[in-house]
Structures are given as structure tokens and as C-alpha cells.
Motif scaffolding. Structure first.
Motif, PDB file in Angstrom:
ATOM      1  N   GLY A 174       0.775  -1.226   0.000  1.00 38.95           N
ATOM      2  CA  GLY A 174       0.000   0.000   0.000  1.00 38.95           C
ATOM      3  C   GLY A 174       0.809   1.278   0.000  1.00 38.95           C
ATOM      4  N   THR A 175       2.126   1.204  -0.230  1.00 38.31           N
ATOM      5  CA  THR A 175       2.958   2.398  -0.149  1.00 38.31           C
ATOM      6  C   THR A 175       3.321   2.984  -1.507  1.00 38.31           C
ATOM      7  OG1 THR A 175       5.128   1.296  -0.209  1.00 38.31           O
ATOM      8  CG2 THR A 175       3.996   1.400   1.929  1.00 38.31           C
ATOM      9  N   GLY A 176       3.417   2.152  -2.524  1.00 39.78           N
ATOM     10  CA  GLY A 176       3.833   2.613  -3.835  1.00 39.78           C
ATOM     11  C   GLY A 176       5.330   2.710  -4.012  1.00 39.78           C
ATOM     12  N   TYR A 177       6.100   2.251  -3.025  1.00 41.97           N
ATOM     13  CA  TYR A 177       7.555   2.315  -3.108  1.00 41.97           C
ATOM     14  C   TYR A 177       8.141   0.976  -3.567  1.00 41.97           C
ATOM     15  CZ  TYR A 177       7.854   6.885  -0.875  1.00 41.97           C
ATOM     16  OH  TYR A 177       7.748   8.221  -0.605  1.00 41.97           O
ATOM     17  N   GLY A 178       9.158   1.044  -4.420  1.00 41.52           N
ATOM     18  CA  GLY A 178       9.797  -0.167  -4.898  1.00 41.52           C
ATOM     19  C   GLY A 178      10.426  -0.976  -3.787  1.00 41.52           C
ATOM     20  N   SER A 179      10.932  -0.301  -2.755  1.00 39.87           N
ATOM     21  CA  SER A 179      11.553  -1.024  -1.639  1.00 39.87           C
ATOM     22  C   SER A 179      10.544  -1.942  -0.958  1.00 39.87           C
ATOM     23  CB  SER A 179      12.131  -0.031  -0.632  1.00 39.87           C
ATOM     24  OG  SER A 179      11.138   0.892  -0.194  1.00 39.87           O
ATOM     25  N   ALA A 180       9.309  -1.451  -0.789  1.00 42.52           N
ATOM     26  CA  ALA A 180       8.275  -2.275  -0.163  1.00 42.52           C
ATOM     27  C   ALA A 180       7.861  -3.421  -1.081  1.00 42.52           C
ATOM     28  CB  ALA A 180       7.067  -1.411   0.192  1.00 42.52           C
ATOM     29  N   LEU A 181       7.803  -3.160  -2.381  1.00 41.14           N
ATOM     30  CA  LEU A 181       7.447  -4.227  -3.320  1.00 41.14           C
ATOM     31  C   LEU A 181       8.490  -5.328  -3.301  1.00 41.14           C
ATOM     32  CD1 LEU A 181       5.695  -5.446  -5.499  1.00 41.14           C
ATOM     33  CD2 LEU A 181       6.803  -3.935  -7.181  1.00 41.14           C
ATOM     34  N   ASN A 182       9.758  -4.957  -3.249  1.00 41.94           N
ATOM     35  CA  ASN A 182      10.810  -5.969  -3.144  1.00 41.94           C
ATOM     36  C   ASN A 182      10.667  -6.792  -1.866  1.00 41.94           C
ATOM     37  OD1 ASN A 182      13.158  -5.761  -5.325  1.00 41.94           O
ATOM     38  ND2 ASN A 182      12.402  -3.691  -4.986  1.00 41.94           N
ATOM     39  N   GLN A 183      10.349  -6.121  -0.757  1.00 45.90           N
ATOM     40  CA  GLN A 183      10.146  -6.842   0.500  1.00 45.90           C
ATOM     41  C   GLN A 183       8.934  -7.762   0.423  1.00 45.90           C
ATOM     42  OE1 GLN A 183      10.063  -3.379   3.141  1.00 45.90           O
ATOM     43  NE2 GLN A 183      11.990  -4.035   4.050  1.00 45.90           N
ATOM     44  N   ALA A 184       7.889  -7.308  -0.257  1.00 46.44           N
ATOM     45  CA  ALA A 184       6.696  -8.149  -0.404  1.00 46.44           C
ATOM     46  C   ALA A 184       7.036  -9.433  -1.143  1.00 46.44           C
ATOM     47  CB  ALA A 184       5.597  -7.376  -1.140  1.00 46.44           C
ATOM     48  N   ILE A 185       7.841  -9.310  -2.198  1.00 44.04           N
ATOM     49  CA  ILE A 185       8.238 -10.497  -2.968  1.00 44.04           C
ATOM     50  C   ILE A 185       9.039 -11.452  -2.096  1.00 44.04           C
ATOM     51  CG2 ILE A 185       9.637 -11.291  -4.915  1.00 44.04           C
ATOM     52  CD1 ILE A 185       8.950  -8.549  -6.262  1.00 44.04           C
ATOM     53  N   THR A 186       9.934 -10.899  -1.305  1.00 47.02           N
ATOM     54  CA  THR A 186      10.781 -11.718  -0.439  1.00 47.02           C
ATOM     55  C   THR A 186       9.982 -12.406   0.655  1.00 47.02           C
ATOM     56  OG1 THR A 186      12.665 -10.249  -0.839  1.00 47.02           O
ATOM     57  CG2 THR A 186      12.775 -11.649   1.123  1.00 47.02           C
ATOM     58  N   CYS A 187       8.922 -11.747   1.121  1.00 45.84           N
ATOM     59  CA  CYS A 187       8.223 -12.221   2.328  1.00 45.84           C
ATOM     60  C   CYS A 187       6.976 -13.052   2.058  1.00 45.84           C
ATOM     61  CB  CYS A 187       7.856 -11.025   3.213  1.00 45.84           C
ATOM     62  SG  CYS A 187       9.289 -10.242   3.985  1.00 45.84           S
ATOM     63  N   ILE A 188       6.649 -13.342   0.786  1.00 48.18           N
ATOM     64  CA  ILE A 188       5.523 -14.241   0.531  1.00 48.18           C
ATOM     65  C   ILE A 188       6.048 -15.652   0.277  1.00 48.18           C
ATOM     66  CG2 ILE A 188       3.946 -12.485  -0.361  1.00 48.18           C
ATOM     67  CD1 ILE A 188       4.647 -13.661  -3.213  1.00 48.18           C
ATOM     68  N   ARG A 189       5.197 -16.604   0.589  1.00 48.92           N
ATOM     69  CA  ARG A 189       5.544 -18.007   0.388  1.00 48.92           C
ATOM     70  C   ARG A 189       5.430 -18.369  -1.099  1.00 48.92           C
ATOM     71  NH1 ARG A 189       0.891 -20.281  -1.093  1.00 48.92           N
ATOM     72  NH2 ARG A 189      -1.082 -19.682  -0.125  1.00 48.92           N
ATOM     73  N   PRO A 190       5.942 -19.533  -1.509  1.00 51.47           N
ATOM     74  CA  PRO A 190       5.693 -20.009  -2.865  1.00 51.47           C
ATOM     75  C   PRO A 190       4.185 -20.094  -3.136  1.00 51.47           C
ATOM     76  CG  PRO A 190       7.435 -21.297  -1.856  1.00 51.47           C
ATOM     77  CD  PRO A 190       6.884 -20.404  -0.779  1.00 51.47           C
ATOM     78  N   PHE A 191       3.794 -19.685  -4.323  1.00 53.78           N
ATOM     79  CA  PHE A 191       2.393 -19.605  -4.756  1.00 53.78           C
ATOM     80  C   PHE A 191       1.604 -18.552  -3.983  1.00 53.78           C
ATOM     81  CE2 PHE A 191       3.767 -24.118  -5.061  1.00 53.78           C
ATOM     82  CZ  PHE A 191       3.923 -24.177  -6.431  1.00 53.78           C
ATOM     83  N   GLY A 192       2.315 -17.634  -3.329  1.00 53.91           N
ATOM     84  CA  GLY A 192       1.652 -16.564  -2.595  1.00 53.91           C
ATOM     85  C   GLY A 192       1.115 -15.480  -3.524  1.00 53.91           C
ATOM     86  N   THR A 193       0.417 -14.517  -2.924  1.00 52.09           N
ATOM     87  CA  THR A 193      -0.256 -13.455  -3.673  1.00 52.09           C
ATOM     88  C   THR A 193       0.240 -12.094  -3.217  1.00 52.09           C
ATOM     89  OG1 THR A 193      -2.274 -14.755  -4.009  1.00 52.09           O
ATOM     90  CG2 THR A 193      -2.502 -12.364  -4.128  1.00 52.09           C
ATOM     91  N   ILE A 194       0.485 -11.201  -4.185  1.00 56.14           N
ATOM     92  CA  ILE A 194       0.803  -9.805  -3.909  1.00 56.14           C
ATOM     93  C   ILE A 194      -0.264  -8.946  -4.578  1.00 56.14           C
ATOM     94  CG2 ILE A 194       2.437  -7.909  -4.266  1.00 56.14           C
ATOM     95  CD1 ILE A 194       4.666 -10.004  -4.380  1.00 56.14           C
TER      96      ILE A 194
END
Length: 289
Positions: A174-194
Motif C-alpha cells: 500500500g505504499t507505492g515504493y519499490g523497496s516495499a514491493l521488493n520486501q513483499a516479494i521476499t516475504c511471501i511463500r511459494p504460490f503466494g499473492t501480492i
């Protein structure tokens, strides 16, 4: 409060307590004909493309835009929060939150917190917030959520601690920042949803390593825009107001400041210049205080 209606209007009447969807759509384009007026090709929004609600009176173009409250005890200030509440609900709905899901939300502003509340109503087992402002982290905790400052703590480690050794099933960015998007990718499990909720705050890029993780995890990415007014599959506006009327959904605690019409220019300048700390600020007509 509806003051007057045009000829032939029957959906609302003078005196009705309503909230207003500010989005107007053409009803004729490909998106509208598919029941997706929120992404109308000719979309216009009150307060953006035409005059909005920062006035004593506001001309609303269509009965389509009204949702009536059926509980006289529902605060007018809560009804005024229906639009961001619907955006938050739309993000949770597009994320397909399910019973027992572990949800990670980036950005602890009003819409983020409302998304957390919708996620809990949808059955999420745990909701963890990530922000970089200590005051927002602490406010989330006061609201009953787990929260972490990802600038000062290792986010992936906290995610695993919060979710009993697992990564997140769903991340709402919900921030619009690339840093948060990178963290979201790192912190979801396999087959997870962003789910991408925040408007881009700057150039949004992901690292090569995170791009690789997206592929290796076979992650699903959703994007959302506005909220869903059509009755199929569900009118999120009607559902939001019904939940407000029933007491199941409350967001009045997110309102940090109100101001009169005369005070509005100075309040707007103070927010823009970061002279005051705010959560949600409402222009509140005297009759609604």
C-alpha cells in the motif's frame, strides 16, 4: 444529507443520509459493459475531474453514485470514510483473503489499517503491518495488530516469527515504493499473492533477485483501482455501508482532525508542508459535527 433531487430521481429523496461514490462512468465502454465501471475508459471523479465535496453543496451527477445508510446512529463522519473503506475492501477482495490466511500489509495509513480490518472480517488468522514510521507502527499496535518498523528490524525474520515459522500467504503493498514491493516479494511463500494497492510514489523497480523469486515462487500479482459499485459480483459500497450500519466495521478512530470550510485552506497547507501529524482529516460541515 440529500437536499434536493432532480426530475425523475427515485433512488434517493431529500433528507436521506447517504454516502457518495465520487466515480462517474460512461456505461458504454468495454469496461463498463463488463461490469467494471471502476476502470471505465472515460472515468471522471468528483473532486478531481469535476467539482467535489469541499463545498457547502455538491452536485452529484447520478442516482447511481448514492448509497443510503439505514441506521440513524451511524456517524456522518464514518459515512464520509466510505470511499477509502471501499478501496481497502476491494484490495482485500482481489487478494482472495481466506480463513486462516496470514496477511502482510505494507503501509499503516488509514487505508492500510482498514484493509487489515477487512482482512480480519474475511477470516485472516494473522495480520502483520510493515511501516517505516514509529508512530504508525505504535498506532497499529493500539488497533490490535502486529506491526514492525521494517527500517529498523529484519522484516523477513519478524514475518516468520509472527506467522509461526512461515512466510506470508498474501501481501498487500500500500505504499507505492519499490523497496516495499521488493520486501513483499521476499516475504511471501511459494504460490503466494501480492496485491498492488498504493499509487506509485516514485520509480518502482524490483531487483534481479526479486524478479527471480517471483518466477521461482510462481507468485500471483493483482492490481486494484478504485472500488466496485456494480451489483455483480457484489456492490462493495452497499456492503461497506451495511457493515458500518451493523457496527461490524468501524473506522472513526482513524480520524485525527476535522475542520470547517473556512479552516480548510490552512489545514490543507499544514498537511502539505508537514507542519502537523495526521491520520485522516475530514472537512466536517457544522450540521454533521
Amino acid at each position: 444529507i440529500v437536499e434536493q433531487v432532480g426530475a425523475g430521481v427515485t433512488h434517493v429523496a431529500a433528507g436521506d443520509r447517504v454516502t457518495v461514490d465520487p466515480v462517474t462512468s460512461c456505461g458504454k465502454c468495454h469496461s463498463c459493459l463488463r461490469g467494471k465501471p471502476n476502470v471505465c475508459l472515460h472515468l471522471a471523479t468528483m473532486g478531481v475531474h469535476r467539482d467535489g465535496g469541499f463545498a457547502e453543496y455538491c452536485l452529484v451527477p447520478s442516482a447511481w453514485n448514492f448509497v443510503e445508510s439505514h441506521n440513524a446512529d451511524t456517524p456522518m463522519t464514518m459515512l464520509a470514510m466510505a470511499e477509502p473503506a471501499c478501496v481497502a475492501q476491494h484490495a482485500v477482495r482481489k487478494s482472495s483473503v481466506y480463513f486462516g490466511a496470514n496477511v502482510l500489509i505494507f503501509g499503516a495509513g488509514p487505508i492500510g489499517i482498514m484493509a487489515g480490518r477487512w482482512a480480519k472480517l474475511a477470516g485472516a488468522a494473522k495480520v502483520l503491518f510493515s511501516d517505516v514510521v514509529d508512530a504508525k507502527v505504535e498506532f497499529c499496535k493500539k488497533c490490535g495488530f502486529d506491526a514492525v518498523n521494517s527500517r529498523t528490524q529484519p522484516l523477513e525474520e519478524v514475518v516468520r516469527q509472527t506467522f509461526r515459522g512461515r512466510l506470508a500467504d498474501i501481501a498487500i503493498e500500500g505504499t507505492g515504493y519499490g523497496s516495499a514491493l521488493n520486501q513483499a516479494i521476499t516475504c511471501i511463500r511459494p504460490f503466494g499473492t501480492i496485491t498492488l494497492l498504493g499509487n506509485p510514489a516514485a520509480d518502482t523497480t524490483i531487483t534481479k533477485a526479486c524478479h527471480s523469486q517471483l518466477l521461482r515462487k510462481e507468485a500471483t500479482i493483482h492490481a486494484i483501482w478504485n472500488s466496485h459499485y456494480s451489483n455483480l459480483p457484489i456492490n462493495e459500497w452497499r456492503y461497506t455501508v451495511d457493515q458500518m450500519d451493523s457496527g461490524a466495521f468501524d473506522c472513526t478512530d482513524l480520524i485525527s482532525h476535522t475542520c470547517s470550510l473556512d479552516e480548510l485552506p490552512e489545514m490543507t497547507a499544514a498537511i502539505h508542508e508537514h507542519r502537523i501529524d495526521t491520520w485522516k482529516v475530514l472537512y466536517t460541515a457544522d450540521s454533521a459535527k
